[in-house]
Scaffold this motif. Structure first.
Motif, short mmCIF file in Angstrom:
data_model
loop_
_atom_site.label_atom_id
_atom_site.label_comp_id
_atom_site.label_asym_id
_atom_site.label_seq_id
_atom_site.Cartn_x
_atom_site.Cartn_y
_atom_site.Cartn_z
N LYS A 147 3.70 10.03 -7.54
CA LYS A 147 4.56 10.32 -8.69
C LYS A 147 3.73 10.53 -9.95
O LYS A 147 4.01 11.43 -10.74
CB LYS A 147 5.56 9.18 -8.90
CG LYS A 147 6.65 9.11 -7.86
CD LYS A 147 7.55 7.91 -8.11
CE LYS A 147 8.55 7.74 -6.99
NZ LYS A 147 9.37 6.52 -7.17
N MET A 148 2.71 9.68 -10.14
CA MET A 148 1.87 9.80 -11.32
C MET A 148 1.11 11.13 -11.32
O MET A 148 1.03 11.80 -12.36
CB MET A 148 0.88 8.63 -11.39
CG MET A 148 1.52 7.31 -11.72
SD MET A 148 0.41 5.89 -11.54
CE MET A 148 -0.93 6.32 -12.61
N PHE B 179 1.58 14.02 -14.04
CA PHE B 179 0.42 14.47 -14.79
C PHE B 179 0.23 15.97 -14.62
O PHE B 179 0.01 16.70 -15.59
CB PHE B 179 -0.83 13.74 -14.32
CG PHE B 179 -2.09 14.21 -15.01
CD1 PHE B 179 -2.37 13.79 -16.30
CD2 PHE B 179 -2.97 15.06 -14.37
CE1 PHE B 179 -3.54 14.23 -16.94
CE2 PHE B 179 -4.11 15.51 -14.99
CZ PHE B 179 -4.40 15.09 -16.28
N SER B 180 0.35 16.45 -13.39
CA SER B 180 0.19 17.87 -13.12
C SER B 180 1.24 18.68 -13.85
O SER B 180 0.94 19.72 -14.44
CB SER B 180 0.29 18.15 -11.61
OG SER B 180 -0.74 17.50 -10.94
N THR B 181 2.48 18.21 -13.83
CA THR B 181 3.57 18.92 -14.50
C THR B 181 3.34 18.95 -16.01
O THR B 181 3.50 20.00 -16.64
CB THR B 181 4.91 18.23 -14.19
OG1 THR B 181 5.10 18.20 -12.78
CG2 THR B 181 6.06 18.97 -14.84
N SER B 182 2.93 17.83 -16.59
CA SER B 182 2.72 17.80 -18.05
C SER B 182 1.51 18.64 -18.43
O SER B 182 1.51 19.27 -19.47
CB SER B 182 2.55 16.36 -18.54
OG SER B 182 1.37 15.79 -18.03
N THR B 183 0.48 18.68 -17.60
CA THR B 183 -0.70 19.49 -17.88
C THR B 183 -0.36 20.98 -17.82
O THR B 183 -0.77 21.75 -18.69
CB THR B 183 -1.83 19.18 -16.87
OG1 THR B 183 -2.14 17.79 -16.93
CG2 THR B 183 -3.07 19.99 -17.16
N ILE B 184 0.44 21.37 -16.88
CA ILE B 184 0.85 22.77 -16.73
C ILE B 184 1.69 23.18 -17.94
O ILE B 184 1.53 24.27 -18.47
CB ILE B 184 1.61 22.99 -15.42
CG1 ILE B 184 0.67 22.84 -14.23
CG2 ILE B 184 2.29 24.35 -15.39
CD1 ILE B 184 1.35 22.80 -12.88
N GLN B 185 2.56 22.30 -18.41
CA GLN B 185 3.43 22.63 -19.54
C GLN B 185 2.64 22.76 -20.84
O GLN B 185 3.01 23.51 -21.72
CB GLN B 185 4.53 21.57 -19.69
CG GLN B 185 5.55 21.63 -18.57
CD GLN B 185 6.58 20.50 -18.68
OE1 GLN B 185 6.46 19.60 -19.50
NE2 GLN B 185 7.58 20.54 -17.81
N ARG B 186 1.53 22.02 -20.97
CA ARG B 186 0.73 22.07 -22.19
C ARG B 186 -0.13 23.32 -22.26
O ARG B 186 -0.53 23.72 -23.33
CB ARG B 186 -0.18 20.84 -22.29
CG ARG B 186 0.57 19.63 -22.79
CD ARG B 186 -0.36 18.50 -23.05
NE ARG B 186 -0.34 17.65 -21.83
CZ ARG B 186 -1.37 16.98 -21.37
NH1 ARG B 186 -2.53 17.01 -21.96
NH2 ARG B 186 -1.26 16.25 -20.29
N THR B 187 -0.43 23.92 -21.11
CA THR B 187 -1.31 25.10 -21.12
C THR B 187 -0.55 26.38 -21.33
O THR B 187 0.61 26.46 -21.41
CB THR B 187 -2.10 25.21 -19.80
OG1 THR B 187 -1.18 25.30 -18.71
CG2 THR B 187 -3.03 24.04 -19.65
N LEU C 191 0.83 -1.20 0.00
CA LEU C 191 0.00 0.00 0.00
C LEU C 191 0.86 1.26 0.00
O LEU C 191 0.60 2.21 -0.73
CB LEU C 191 -0.93 0.00 1.22
CG LEU C 191 -1.90 1.17 1.35
CD1 LEU C 191 -2.84 1.21 0.16
CD2 LEU C 191 -2.67 1.06 2.65
N ARG C 192 1.91 1.24 0.78
CA ARG C 192 2.83 2.40 0.85
C ARG C 192 3.50 2.64 -0.50
O ARG C 192 3.60 3.77 -0.97
CB ARG C 192 3.87 2.14 1.94
CG ARG C 192 4.80 3.28 2.19
CD ARG C 192 5.73 2.95 3.31
NE ARG C 192 6.68 4.02 3.51
CZ ARG C 192 7.73 3.94 4.29
NH1 ARG C 192 7.96 2.83 4.96
NH2 ARG C 192 8.55 4.94 4.41
N GLU C 193 3.95 1.55 -1.14
CA GLU C 193 4.58 1.67 -2.45
C GLU C 193 3.57 2.18 -3.49
O GLU C 193 3.91 3.03 -4.33
CB GLU C 193 5.17 0.33 -2.88
CG GLU C 193 6.38 -0.07 -2.08
CD GLU C 193 6.85 -1.50 -2.36
OE1 GLU C 193 6.17 -2.24 -3.12
OE2 GLU C 193 7.90 -1.88 -1.82
N ALA C 194 2.35 1.68 -3.43
CA ALA C 194 1.32 2.13 -4.36
C ALA C 194 1.02 3.61 -4.15
O ALA C 194 0.82 4.36 -5.11
CB ALA C 194 0.05 1.30 -4.18
#
Length: 61
Positions: A48-49, A53-61, A39-42
């Motif tokens: 991380k995911m 995702f947040s970083t890639s979404t910010i870069q696309r906008t 559970l901790r690893e998940a």
């Protein structure tokens, strides 16, 4: 922030109920620990995911 702990400190922290537990009790406890680790690893992977995702979404906008 990692803290080194000695084997003696671990042994001193083990409750007597665990020391005198049956094999069945220990196996149950071990399964709980294993699932907790999964559970901790998940959770870490999910963080991380989300960050990725947040970083890639910010870069696309």
């Amino acid at each position: 922030m990692s803290q080194d702990i000695t084997l003696q400190q671990i042994a001193e922290g083990v409750p007597k109920t665990l020391l005198y537990a049956s094999d069945r009790d220990i196996e149950g406890f071990q399964r709980i620990i294993e699932e907790t680790i999964k559970l901790r690893e998940a959770h870490r992977n999910l963080q991380k995911m989300v960050k990725s995702f947040s970083t890639s979404t910010i870069q696309r906008t």
